[in-house]
Write a protein that holds these residues in place. Structure first.
Motif, short mmCIF file in Angstrom:
data_model
loop_
_atom_site.label_atom_id
_atom_site.label_comp_id
_atom_site.label_asym_id
_atom_site.label_seq_id
_atom_site.Cartn_x
_atom_site.Cartn_y
_atom_site.Cartn_z
N MET A 262 0.80 -0.99 -0.16
CA MET A 262 0.19 0.03 -0.03
C MET A 262 1.02 1.10 -0.21
O MET A 262 1.86 1.38 0.70
N THR A 263 0.55 2.26 -0.91
CA THR A 263 1.36 3.38 -0.74
C THR A 263 0.38 4.38 -0.84
O THR A 263 -0.52 4.68 -1.72
N LEU A 264 0.21 4.86 0.42
CA LEU A 264 -1.06 5.84 0.77
C LEU A 264 -0.67 7.17 1.34
O LEU A 264 0.24 7.50 2.15
N MET A 265 -1.44 8.28 0.76
CA MET A 265 -1.02 9.65 1.62
C MET A 265 -2.05 9.95 2.57
O MET A 265 -3.18 9.54 2.48
N PHE A 266 -1.43 10.20 3.49
CA PHE A 266 -2.09 10.62 4.81
C PHE A 266 -1.93 11.87 5.25
O PHE A 266 -0.69 12.65 4.97
N GLN A 267 -2.56 12.60 6.29
CA GLN A 267 -2.20 13.76 6.96
C GLN A 267 -0.94 13.37 7.63
O GLN A 267 -0.98 12.17 8.03
N ARG A 268 -0.08 14.39 7.94
CA ARG A 268 1.23 13.84 8.55
C ARG A 268 0.94 13.19 10.07
O ARG A 268 1.65 12.12 10.31
N ASN B 84 2.24 9.63 11.22
CA ASN B 84 3.01 9.28 12.17
C ASN B 84 2.34 8.43 13.07
O ASN B 84 3.13 7.51 13.87
N ARG B 85 1.13 8.55 13.27
CA ARG B 85 0.52 7.39 14.17
C ARG B 85 0.57 5.77 13.60
O ARG B 85 0.55 5.02 14.22
N ILE B 86 0.63 5.78 12.19
CA ILE B 86 0.69 4.52 11.53
C ILE B 86 2.16 4.11 11.84
O ILE B 86 2.40 2.39 12.23
N VAL B 87 3.26 4.78 11.88
CA VAL B 87 4.47 4.24 11.77
C VAL B 87 5.33 4.19 13.22
O VAL B 87 6.28 4.20 13.55
N SER B 88 4.73 4.81 14.24
CA SER B 88 5.27 5.08 15.31
C SER B 88 5.70 3.95 16.07
O SER B 88 4.94 2.84 16.10
N ARG C 247 1.66 -7.23 11.81
CA ARG C 247 1.87 -8.29 10.73
C ARG C 247 2.36 -7.47 9.44
O ARG C 247 2.22 -8.09 8.36
N CYS C 248 2.74 -6.39 9.47
CA CYS C 248 2.98 -5.31 8.31
C CYS C 248 4.25 -4.78 8.65
O CYS C 248 4.53 -4.36 9.86
N ASN C 249 5.11 -4.22 7.69
CA ASN C 249 6.06 -3.19 7.69
C ASN C 249 5.52 -1.86 7.34
O ASN C 249 4.88 -1.77 5.97
N ALA C 250 5.78 -0.92 8.17
CA ALA C 250 5.08 0.49 7.58
C ALA C 250 6.15 1.39 7.84
O ALA C 250 6.92 1.58 8.88
N ARG C 251 6.49 2.43 6.84
CA ARG C 251 7.02 3.55 6.90
C ARG C 251 6.85 4.60 6.30
O ARG C 251 6.08 4.51 5.38
N ILE C 252 7.33 5.71 6.61
CA ILE C 252 7.04 6.97 5.91
C ILE C 252 7.97 6.82 4.71
O ILE C 252 9.14 7.14 4.84
N ILE D 154 3.40 0.60 3.13
CA ILE D 154 3.10 -0.56 3.83
C ILE D 154 3.14 -2.06 3.10
O ILE D 154 2.55 -2.16 2.24
N THR D 155 4.04 -3.01 3.61
CA THR D 155 3.92 -4.14 3.00
C THR D 155 3.51 -5.44 3.97
O THR D 155 4.00 -4.98 5.22
N PRO D 156 2.87 -6.34 3.76
CA PRO D 156 2.42 -7.46 4.66
C PRO D 156 3.54 -8.28 4.90
O PRO D 156 4.55 -8.49 4.11
#
Ligand SMILES: C[S@@+](CC[C@H](N)C(=O)[O-])C[C@H]1O[C@@H](n2cnc3c(N)ncnc32)[C@H](O)[C@@H]1O
Length: 277
Positions: free
Chosen positions: A150-156, A160-164, A181-186, A208-210
């Motif tokens: 998933m390559t997704l644009m979010f409010q910053r 930050n809440r996703i990758v903290s 169960r995923c890897n998530a990075r900005i 994000i990748t599973p």
């Protein structure tokens, strides 16, 4: 699968917007990206898309869509705003056989039913439904899921809440849901001035990748634990987890002191507690 290395001459996005009178609608979360170099960089985040299937929510006038098509992707795009459909039809003509547009509400659509085989998700998400859509894809019952990335644009702030990784106020249920169960990075911060019209807030693209689902841990248990713990995040775990049967024993078995607070417990530790409940 047919691959396209053609780069048709496309009119500038500003002209497309003018010609089709696509004045941005606030209610539909419309903030358009018009910088094609930036769009190409976003489309490159998932890696080589030549011949790959991509699901896009909210193509709007088609900025990210054209970048994905240029990368050789086969795009299935869902757009709610009827006004955008003629512009998207022109894009489909410019990239024959590569673009299918579904008119509708992405909240009602399961991409796995629309696309056969694995696919990437790429979207400059409408902010009002972005988090709900991402949570829906993250909580897929099938694992590994049918999406490859998933390559997704979010409010910053949401990014930050996703990758903290924990220890800060951004850390909470969303981080655990995204990371257990995923890897998530900005992948890329995006300044508000890159959008037309510019939103009030800064943005960031999250990639994000599973990964492997940890054995013995159930999502429902993890959700129950983190809802209780982060619902009262200032309290010590021995207080906040009182209401979850078996949680205190699981905490002790995982070697986590009851006087810690939810945001000091890493994702891996939460998984360990969930295993023990
Ligand atoms: C932030 S804009 C992005 C537009 C374009 N992809 C870009 O990058 O310039 C969000 C888009 O999502 C569309 N949209 C909003 N809510 C939607 C929904 N529930 N389902 C599908 N599309 C939606 C809007 O009409 C808009 O085109």
């Amino acid at each position: 699968m047919a691959q396209s290395n053609l780069r048709p001459d496309l009119p500038p996005l500003r002209d497309v917007i003018k010609r089709h009178r696509l004045a941005a609608s606030k209610a539909l979360g419309q903030n358009f990206l018009l910088d094609e170099q930036l769009l190409d960089r976003i489309a490159a985040i998932p890696g080589d898309l030549n011949g790959a299937q991509v699901y896009e929510v909210g193509p709007g006038p088609g900025g990210l869509t054209r970048a994905l098509l240029r990368a050789g992707a086969h795009v299935t795009a869902v757009e709610r705003d009827q006004r955008c459909l003629p512009a998207l039809a022109e894009l489909a003509e410019a990239f024959p056989g590569q673009l299918r547009v579904i008119e509708g509400d992405a909240m009602q659509i399961d991409p796995a039913r629309e696309i056969s085989g694995p696919y990437h998700i790429a979207s400059n998400l409408p902010y009002n439904v972005g988090t709900a859509l991402a949570v829906g894809w993250l909580t897929s019952k099938n694992w590994p899921p049918s999406w490859l990335s998933m390559t997704l644009m979010f409010q910053r702030e949401v990014a930050n809440r996703i990758v903290s990784a924990g220890g800060d106020s951004a850390y909470g249920r969303l981080a655990i849901l995204a990371q257990w169960r995923c890897n998530a990075r900005i992948a890329m911060p995006v300044h508000r001035s890159a959008f037309t019209p510019p939103p009030k807030v800064m943005s960031a693209v999250v990639h994000i990748t599973p990964g492997e689902q940890p054995e013995g841990a159930e999502m429902a248990t993890l959700e129950k634990l983190t809802a209780a713990a982060f619902g009262q995040r200032r309290k010590m775990l021995r207080q906040s987890l009182k209401s979850v049967p078996g949680a205190m024993e699981a905490l002790t078995a995982a070697g986590i002191e009851g006087d810690r607070r939810a945001e000091t417990v890493s994702v891996a530790e939460w998984v360990e507690v969930a295993r023990g409940v």
